[in-house]
Structures are given as structure tokens and as C-alpha cells.
Design an enzyme around this catalytic site. Structure first.
Site, PDB file in Angstrom:
ATOM      1  N   HIS A  71       0.825  -1.205   0.000  1.00 13.68           N
ATOM      2  CA  HIS A  71       0.000   0.000   0.000  1.00 13.68           C
ATOM      3  C   HIS A  71       0.866   1.265   0.000  1.00 13.68           C
ATOM      4  O   HIS A  71       0.578   2.248  -0.687  1.00 13.68           O
ATOM      5  CB  HIS A  71      -0.930  -0.040   1.224  1.00 13.68           C
ATOM      6  CG  HIS A  71      -1.693   1.221   1.449  1.00 13.68           C
ATOM      7  ND1 HIS A  71      -1.357   2.132   2.422  1.00 13.68           N
ATOM      8  CD2 HIS A  71      -2.776   1.740   0.808  1.00 13.68           C
ATOM      9  CE1 HIS A  71      -2.201   3.143   2.389  1.00 13.68           C
ATOM     10  NE2 HIS A  71      -3.068   2.937   1.414  1.00 13.68           N
ATOM     11  N   GLU A 108       2.158   1.822  -3.405  1.00 11.89           N
ATOM     12  CA  GLU A 108       1.089   2.387  -4.241  1.00 11.89           C
ATOM     13  C   GLU A 108       1.069   3.917  -4.110  1.00 11.89           C
ATOM     14  O   GLU A 108       1.038   4.638  -5.100  1.00 11.89           O
ATOM     15  CB  GLU A 108      -0.271   1.804  -3.824  1.00 11.89           C
ATOM     16  CG  GLU A 108      -1.478   2.472  -4.482  1.00 11.89           C
ATOM     17  CD  GLU A 108      -2.620   2.687  -3.511  1.00 11.89           C
ATOM     18  OE1 GLU A 108      -3.042   1.731  -2.828  1.00 11.89           O
ATOM     19  OE2 GLU A 108      -3.093   3.829  -3.416  1.00 11.89           O
ATOM     20  N   HIS A 109       1.135   4.409  -2.872  1.00  8.96           N
ATOM     21  CA  HIS A 109       1.147   5.864  -2.661  1.00  8.96           C
ATOM     22  C   HIS A 109       2.357   6.515  -3.332  1.00  8.96           C
ATOM     23  O   HIS A 109       2.245   7.576  -3.925  1.00  8.96           O
ATOM     24  CB  HIS A 109       1.210   6.169  -1.160  1.00  8.96           C
ATOM     25  CG  HIS A 109      -0.136   6.278  -0.508  1.00  8.96           C
ATOM     26  ND1 HIS A 109      -0.558   7.418   0.123  1.00  8.96           N
ATOM     27  CD2 HIS A 109      -1.144   5.392  -0.383  1.00  8.96           C
ATOM     28  CE1 HIS A 109      -1.776   7.228   0.620  1.00  8.96           C
ATOM     29  NE2 HIS A 109      -2.156   6.002   0.326  1.00  8.96           N
ATOM     30  N   GLU A 113      -4.520   8.099   7.179  1.00 11.52           N
ATOM     31  CA  GLU A 113      -5.397   7.128   6.518  1.00 11.52           C
ATOM     32  C   GLU A 113      -5.676   5.967   7.477  1.00 11.52           C
ATOM     33  O   GLU A 113      -6.816   5.500   7.607  1.00 11.52           O
ATOM     34  CB  GLU A 113      -4.755   6.628   5.221  1.00 11.52           C
ATOM     35  CG  GLU A 113      -5.693   5.774   4.385  1.00 11.52           C
ATOM     36  CD  GLU A 113      -5.072   5.315   3.061  1.00 11.52           C
ATOM     37  OE1 GLU A 113      -3.895   5.637   2.802  1.00 11.52           O
ATOM     38  OE2 GLU A 113      -5.771   4.631   2.298  1.00 11.52           O
TER      39      GLU A 113
END
Lengths: 420, 426
Positions: free
Chosen positions: B67, B70-71, B143
Site C-alpha cells: 500500500h 502504491e502511494h 489514513e
């Protein structure tokens, strides 16, 4: 896509959206009435009770079985606020006959007849709704109203709106109030239903690969025939908030703080609101916006940071999910962005990019059936007759000066913060 | 390109595996203005132990790295961010990470090829620095905290924690604030080099296109790479048993939320995966769907006030059924569902109900094809499991009562069931 609208009877309109892009047909019925403290809870409850059974399909189980028989027709209802109106929305979606194994069944007609029965011809016992249904849905509605706290972001936004429009129609919660439920019973709720369907504005939408037969199906439906002409009882104007509400801080057991800033845009005309759409895109409406870039990407204070424009009410709501200790920092950054735009501190390119993004989203309206329906309902409610093409042309005209003009009128009304 | 056609939904899938191992799938959609592209890698939060190609020893990486990657992939060497560049083109761009997949996507009406330039450029050219990795920790931290406040997510994650002893399904996709603090640029490059090899990836494009043209446009934008060969990933040994039957968490919610989970022995045979998935969807409708006996009873008794959701999540190495909702008496819902499963096993399923539900499920599959974004994502994630999504429409015809009864017996087992509850302190 071909869109036509006609008045079936005074106050009742049929909107037909012919398109062959989809495998489904979507029908929607919207009942629009004034948002009022006296009726808001009862209206919301009506929608819940209607789902329980109609004169022909008397239980939820029968309704569900019938929908399943129609190849999983989906039936949905919702309550919305559109300006100072409360809108009861009912949808039914069916697969187009072309995609079914045997196409001898007229699925669309069954679906239309079923949904109109549910809305206009409910199960009635002794001139009242079925007591059991009403009592149970009262309990469920209580739960639902109390359930607002479960989604913290949505809750913070709703609370900001309530503060901003204290004592005004738009400040009402769309599902109503727990304390009202005690006064509602199967008799007075049924009375309210009868009054509602007699007076409210009714809009019927049908979208899909359909022919003119659909108009006949609706015109000849017994429920539609039984409806009377009406001077529809809804608000065409929406009340402005005049008082600044300042800062409101509330606590809840949360890990993350939710900041919502409510802005008055103060557009002078319906037409100016198109400029406000671009202003909002530059302020917080995209990943390139001032707020996303400065609060998230530069200061790293948030994951969620942006803003939304409520066109009917001419308000913008900024929202950020932040560390509680960063409240002042984030708020100051938001204020700074509002100031910067006022001072013209943005480029022509940013305006052009924002326009591209908005135009692209307008072009996509026709690609989704429910979005098309929402769009044409919006046109209906604001008294506009803008086609999607006209809408795009209008957006193309916007320049930097127009955005600055909007920015100069923008004022902060309410700052809301949810913290622990 | 190979063409797979389905006459029921009147759709075609064009598919080609390029020499470098990249798979391209195109679903033409005449008349749609929306154009959609998604590029995914068969790599998600579950792949935490693997052998970097060319090395001999296993590498173990911090939780949440897929993840994080991905960012960070949006960051460009020239200081720009690809999300900004794409947004400036008037396209909607995004990315997501699941347990099994990481994917980058955009949709638009205009500027499709400039957007394709940008997407294909940033996915093929990572640029990580100590500074840009550090700054992302603040954003992802927020997040993670947003999910900490989401009862829906917590009730799901807790269910995974009591279902799985060792399997990474029990770990949050985003990791924790602590685990992401250990991430640095070198580890990110290692994961990128291992899992972002084109032979581990697939592209899906949908819209009003000529498939052959799209394929050529994609080929033009691919960098020369050498194929990694098979990537070795490792999952811990996972017993068939559950960890424990119940977990509770206190959070401020209006009404308790529950997720009832059933642990299932996974299969890696694509056809079996599809058949099971369809059968479980039908069974969930028969057990707790809106027209079911149990739903009616629980609703009339006031135990539930809204729907009971049912899904089946699976890959080659994990599988579970989930039944979720809100109720003031979640334990009662749990008990009654167990009873209902036992009753249906004993009394047998109703044939009439079965055929009706099958109609519903079929209609649902047809409807899915109206949503370009949704079907493209489904084709992508299914492809990584060896599944061609169109097969669902063929397999549903072959699902009979006998098979349903078998799945009910084999999968809906009481000793594999657990319940996760989130409720108020009071």
C-alpha cells in the site's frame, strides 16, 4: 440519448430518457415536498412503511420474491434534501428483455406496476397503515436516526450544516427526529401519506432501451389515473442563512479529528453558480486543488482533504480528517487558501484544468442512468432547461476573472470540529 | 488477439499475452463516452515474504508495504506528482491496494492517450527518496487513523484476526503506524523490482475502442525489460481451524455491528472457485436473503432492522464466507443463523426458491456489465486467480441443487464459524 418531458397532469411529470447503451431499464419516482419540522419525520417514516407491503404484495417477503422472479429487479428507496425540499425517492431497475433467456415476459411493465402500487396503493387496514408495520418501522427509524454517529465524516458534515442553518428548513435532518416518533401512529401516518400524494410534486423517470409503450403503461396505470391534478406544494426558492455561526467544537470517542468549514458563496444569480463550480474545484474539488495540495501534500496533515459545492444552497463545505492537535494549523491553512484565491493567487492554467475536469464529468452524465436522472431532476428543480451540451458550453466560457469574482464574495460561516 | 464472446450478455473480451509476459485485456463498449484503463500487479498486502529474483534467501518486509508503494509510485523524478499531472488532463485517476492486488487506474472522456502516457510512465519509473518516503508516513498515518474510527472496517478486520492463526489476511492492508515507520526507500525498490515486473502484471482497457489499436498503443509505451520468471512467495502454514469463536471491540456506535465469518479450505482450481462462488451466493440468499424465512423472522421479531449482507472472499490461499449487519442482539443473530444452516441441511433446500434465486443472481451478473469500471476491475483481479469473469455466465447454468447441497454441507460448518462484534461501552 433522447430526453423528453411531459406533464401527465398538473404537478405530475413524466421524464423519458431513451438510450440503448445499457442492459437495464431504470425507473424512478420522486415525491417532492417542503422540508418542515412538522412533517420531516413522518415523511421519512412513510417511505420505510411503504417498503413493507402494498395492496398487492402485502409483505416484504412477497415483494422480495417478486423482485427475484423479475431476474433480480432491484428496488431501492431513499430520502434526500434538495434545497429546502425533502424528496422521497423510489427506484426500480430491471434487466432489459434482450438479455434474458426467455423474453416473453414483460418485465418492465411488472416492475412499473409493482413500484407504483408500493408508493400509491399501500396495504391499508381500517383506513390506516398496518399497525404492526408502523410500530416496527418507528423503532427502526429511531435506530437509523441514532445511527448517524456511525459514519464520522458524514456526521461532522451534517452537524456543520445543522449549525449553519439553525432554525431553517435546510438545517433539518433528512430522516427526522426521535422525539417526533412518539406522536406518530398508523392512523395519522396514513393521513399524512394521503395528503402527501395529493399535494406533493411528482416526477416519474424512465431510462433505458424503451419505446413509446412505456408512456402508455404509465398513463393507463390505475394508480396514476387515480392521482388528482395539484398545485405542487414545494419550495422553488431556498432560504439563505443570514447569521454567521462561528466556531463549534464537539467531542466524541474518535481517534481522528474531523474539521468541516461551511462557506457562503453568495452568488448573485443562478447563472453565477456555474462559476462557483470552478471556484470549488480549484479550492478543494480535485487532487490539484489548493486544499489537497497544501493540507495533504505539502503539510502532510491529512489523508482526506477537500471540498464540495452544494449548488442548491450555494454553500461549500471543506472537510479534513486530521490529528486533533493539528486543528489550528489545518484551519489556518484552509483560511489561507480561501484568501489566496481571493487575491488571484492562481494561474489561468489551473482554471483551464478545473474546467477540463468538470466538463469531463458532465460528458459522463449520459453514461450512467441514475446520474442522468439526477441531472434532469436538478434541471427540473432549478427551473433550468439546460441540456448537457448547453451546460458544457456554459462551463467553457469561465475565466480567471470569473473565479476571482466568486472568491471575493465567499465568506466563512461556520467552523465545525469533531474531536475527542 | 484471442476473442472470447458471450452471447448472453453480448460482450466480447479481447485478450493477449505479450512476449514480455504482460497480459492485455480489452472490453469494447460501443457508445460509451467513458474510457477506462487499469494496470495492476498480482501483488498485495499478503505478499510479505518472498525471494528477490537473483537472490537465494528469503526477504521479509514490514506490513503495509504494498500500500505504501502504491502511494509512492505517483512521485516523479522531475519533482512532479503523476496524480496532479493526470488530474490536470481532466481525467480521474486513482489507485488501490487489496490483500492480493495493487492497481493504478484512470477514466476520462478526452485525453485518453496523454493519460495513458502518464500512467504507463509512472508505473514503469519509480522514484523514491528518503525525503519523499518520510513525508508519506504522515499522510498514510492519517489514513490508518481514519480506518481506526470506522466500525465497519474494525468489525471486518477483527473477524480476520479470529479466523486466521498465521495467514496475513489478519493484518490490515495499510499496516500500522509502527510497521510503516520501518519502511525506507531501499525496501520499496526491492518490492518494486520483484513484483512490478510486467510478467506479473495485467492491463484492462474498456470503452469505445478498436482493440487492435489499443494493443499497439500499449506496446509502444512499454519499456524493454527482462522477464523475472516465477516469483517465489511464502505464506505461513495455516491450520484449518479457527483461532477462537468470538471477538468484541468497544467503539462509539449506535447499534452493535457484527460480522459472522466461516473459514473455508481454499482451492486453486479456477473452475471450482467460480462454481463455489456462485453456489455460496445462492446459499447466502437462501439462508439470510430478503426473501428468506430467517430474514422475515428476525425482522418481525425486531432483532434486525436492515439487510444482512453476505459475501464470499477468496484467492488460491485463503477463503471465507462473511455475513454482516447491525443488530442489538448480534449473538442471537449468530445463533439463529447456525440453527438455520442446520435446518436447511437436514430438511433439504427448496427447489422453487433455488430457481428463483438463480434468476436473481443471473440478472445481477448481466447488470454488472453496465459499469465499465467495475467489470474492468473484476476482470483484472479474477485474471490473477486464473479466472475469466465471463465464465460465471456459463457456469451458472451448470449449478444444480445437488451441488448447492454439497457446498452447504462442506463449507457451512459450525466448527469453522466465528463472530466479530463492535459495540458501545454502555
Amino acid at each position: 440519448m433522447n430526453y423528453t418531458k411531459k406533464e401527465i397532469k398538473k404537478g405530475i411529470k413524466l421524464h423519458v430518457l431513451k438510450t440503448d447503451k445499457f442492459k437495464t431499464n431504470l425507473m424512478a419516482v420522486f415525491l417532492t415536498t417542503k422540508l418542515e419540522r412538522e412533517t420531516v419525520t413522518a415523511n421519512a417514516l412513510i417511505s420505510a412503511v411503504l417498503r413493507r407491503g402494498s395492496s398487492t404484495l402485502q409483505t416484504q417477503e412477497e415483494i422480495s420474491k417478486q423482485l427475484e422472479e423479475l431476474y433480480g429487479a432491484s428496488f431501492d428507496c431513499g430520502i434526500d434534501k434538495t434545497g429546502d425540499n425533502q424528496v422521497l425517492k423510489f427506484y426500480i431497475e430491471t434487466v432489459n428483455d434482450t438479455y434474458l433467456p426467455q423474453s416473453n415476459e414483460n418485465i418492465l411493465k411488472s416492475a412499473i406496476d409493482n413500484i407504483l402500487d408500493i408508493i400509491f396503493h399501500p396495504l391499508v387496514e381500517n383506513h390506516a397503515f398496518k399497525k404492526e408495520y408502523v410500530e416496527q418501522e418507528k423503532k427502526n427509524m429511531k435506530q437509523r436516526i441514532e445511527g448517524r454517529i456511525d459514519n464520522k465524516r458524514r456526521y461532522a458534515l451534517d452537524r456543520c450544516i445543522e449549525e449553519m442553518y439553525k432554525g431553517k428548513p435546510f438545517g433539518l435532518y433528512r430522516f427526522g427526529y426521535v422525539e417526533d416518533l412518539n406522536h406518530i401512529n398508523e392512523v395519522n401516518l396514513y393521513e399524512r401519506h394521503q395528503q402527501l400524494i395529493k399535494q406533493c410534486k411528482i416526477d416519474i423517470f424512465v431510462s433505458g432501451n424503451i419505446n413509446d409503450e412505456v408512456e402508455t403503461i404509465i398513463a393507463e396505470n390505475q394508480n396514476i389515473k387515480a392521482l388528482e391534478e395539484r398545485e405542487p406544494d414545494y419550495n422553488t426558492e431556498s432560504e439563505k442563512n443570514t447569521v454567521k455561526q462561528g466556531e463549534k467544537i464537539e467531542t466524541m470517542d474518535v481517534m481522528q479529528g474531523k474539521l468541516v468549514v461551511g462557506l457562503d458563496v453568495n452568488s448573485q444569480s443562478e447563472d453565477e453558480k456555474y462559476n462557483a463550480i470552478i471556484y470549488n474545484t480549484i479550492l478543494g474539488g480535485s487532487a490539484n486543488s489548493k486544499i489537497f495540495q497544501n493540507v495533504r501534500e505539502k503539510a502532510n496533515l491529512a489523508y482526506e482533504a477537500g471540498s464540495r459545492y452544494f449548488k442548491y444552497k450555494d454553500n461549500i463545505f471543506v472537510n479534513c480528517g486530521i490529528e486533533i492537535t493539528n486543528y489550528e494549523k489545518a484551519l489556518n491553512l484552509v483560511k489561507q487558501q480561501i484568501e489566496d484565491i481571493k487575491n488571484g493567487d492562481f494561474t489561468d492554467e489551473e482554471v483551464e484544468n478545473a474546467k477540463k475536469m468538470i466538463i469531463s464529468s458532465i460528458e459522463l452524465i449520459d453514461d450512467e442512468q441514475d446520474t442522468s436522472i439526477t441531472y434532469y431532476f436538478g434541471q427540473e428543480m432549478s427551473g433550468n432547461e439546460k441540456s448537457v451540451e448547453d451546460y458544457i458550453e456554459r462551463m467553457k466560457k469561465i475565466n480567471k476573472e470569473d473565479v476571482i469574482e466568486v472568491a471575493k464574495k465567499v465568506e466563512i460561516n461556520t467552523i465545525y470540529f469533531l474531536r475527542n | 488477439m484471442q476473442v472470447i464472446e458471450n452471447s448472453k450478455v453480448k460482450e466480447k473480451l479481447y485478450i493477449e499475452k505479450l512476449e514480455n509476459g504482460l497480459t492485455v485485456m480489452i472490453i469494447p463498449k460501443k457508445g460509451m463516452k467513458k474510457k477506462y484503463m487499469i494496470w495492476g500487479t498480482n501483488y498485495g498486502s499478503n505478499e510479505n515474504v518472498f525471494i528477490v529474483p537473483g537472490e537465494n534467501t528469503k526477504t521479509e518486509v514490514p506490513n503495509g508495504i504494498a500500500h505504501f508503494l502504491e502511494h509512492k509510485l505517483f512521485e516523479q523524478e522531475n519533482g512532479t506528482n503523476s496524480l496532479d499531472t493526470l488530474t490536470a488532463l481532466g481525467v480521474e485517476a486513482n489507485a488501490f491496494t487489496t490483500n492480493d492486488t495493487t492497481a493504478y487506474l484512470f477514466y476520462c472522456t478526452d485525453n485518453f492517450y496523454p493519460a495513458m502516457d502518464e500512467l504507463m510512465d509512472y508505473v514503469q519509473n519509480p522514484y523514491f527518496t528518503d525525503e519523499n518516503v518520510e513525508k508519506e508516513k504522515g499522510i498514510i498515518g492519517q489514513e490508518i487513523m481514519m480506518y481506526d474510527d470506522s466500525p465497519d472496517w474494525q468489525v471486518y478486520l477483527n473477524a480476520m484476526k479470529i479466523l486466521y492463526h498465521n495467514h496475513p489476511m489478519k493484518i490490515d492492508v495499510a499496516g500500522t503506524i509502527d510497521s510503516i515507520s520501518k519502511i525506507d526507500k531501499d525496501i520499496l525498490y526491492k518490492c518494486y523490482d520483484t513484483f512490478y515486473n510486467v510478467s506479473n502484471m495485467a492491463i484492462v482497457v474498456s470503452g469505445d475502442f478498436e482493440p487492435e489499436n489499443i494493443l499497439e498503443e500499449i506496446k509502444k509505451r512499454l519499456k524493454e525489460t527482462k522477464t523475472n520468471g516465477k516469483i517465489q512467495t511464502f505464506y505461513p502454514e495455516e491450520p484449518e481451524t479457527i483461532v477462537k469463536e468470538k471477538i468484541e471491540q468497544k467503539m462509539e456506535v449506535s447499534q452493535p455491528m457484527y460480522t459472522i465469518a466461516i473459514k473455508v479450505k481454499p482451492t486453486d482450481k479456477p473452475e471450482e472457485m467460480i462454481r463455489r462462488d456462485i453456489a455460496i451466493q445462492i446459499l447466502l440468499e437462501l439462508l439470510v436473503g430478503k426473501s428468506s424465512k430467517l430474514y422475515k423472522q428476525l425482522y418481525d421479531e425486531g432483532v434486525i432492522s436492515g439487510g444482512i449482507g453476505g459475501t464470499y472472499e477468496f484467492s488460491e490461499n485463503y477463503a471465507h464466507v462473511l455475513i454482516s449487519g447491525q443488530s442489538n442482539e448480534p449473538e442471537k443473530v449468530y445463533h439463529r443463523i447456525k440453527q438455520e444452516i442446520a435446518r436447511q441441511k437436514q430438511e433439504g433446500l427448496s427447489e422453487q426458491d433455488f430457481y428463483r434465486i438463480k434468476k436473481k443472481i443471473y440478472g445481477g451478473y448481466v447488470k454488472d456489465y453496465d459499469d465499465i469500471e467495475n467489470i474492468s476491475n473484476t476482470f483484472l483481479t479474477n485474471y490473477f486467480m486464473g479466472i475469466n469473469s465471463l465464465d460465471y455466465l456459463n457456469q451458472i447454468d451448470n449449478i444444480d441443487m445437488e451441488f448447492i447441497a454439497q457446498v452447504l454441507n462442506d463449507i457451512f460448518k459450525e466448527d469453522k464459524m466465528a463472530i466479530s462484534i463492535v459495540k458501545n461501552e454502555k
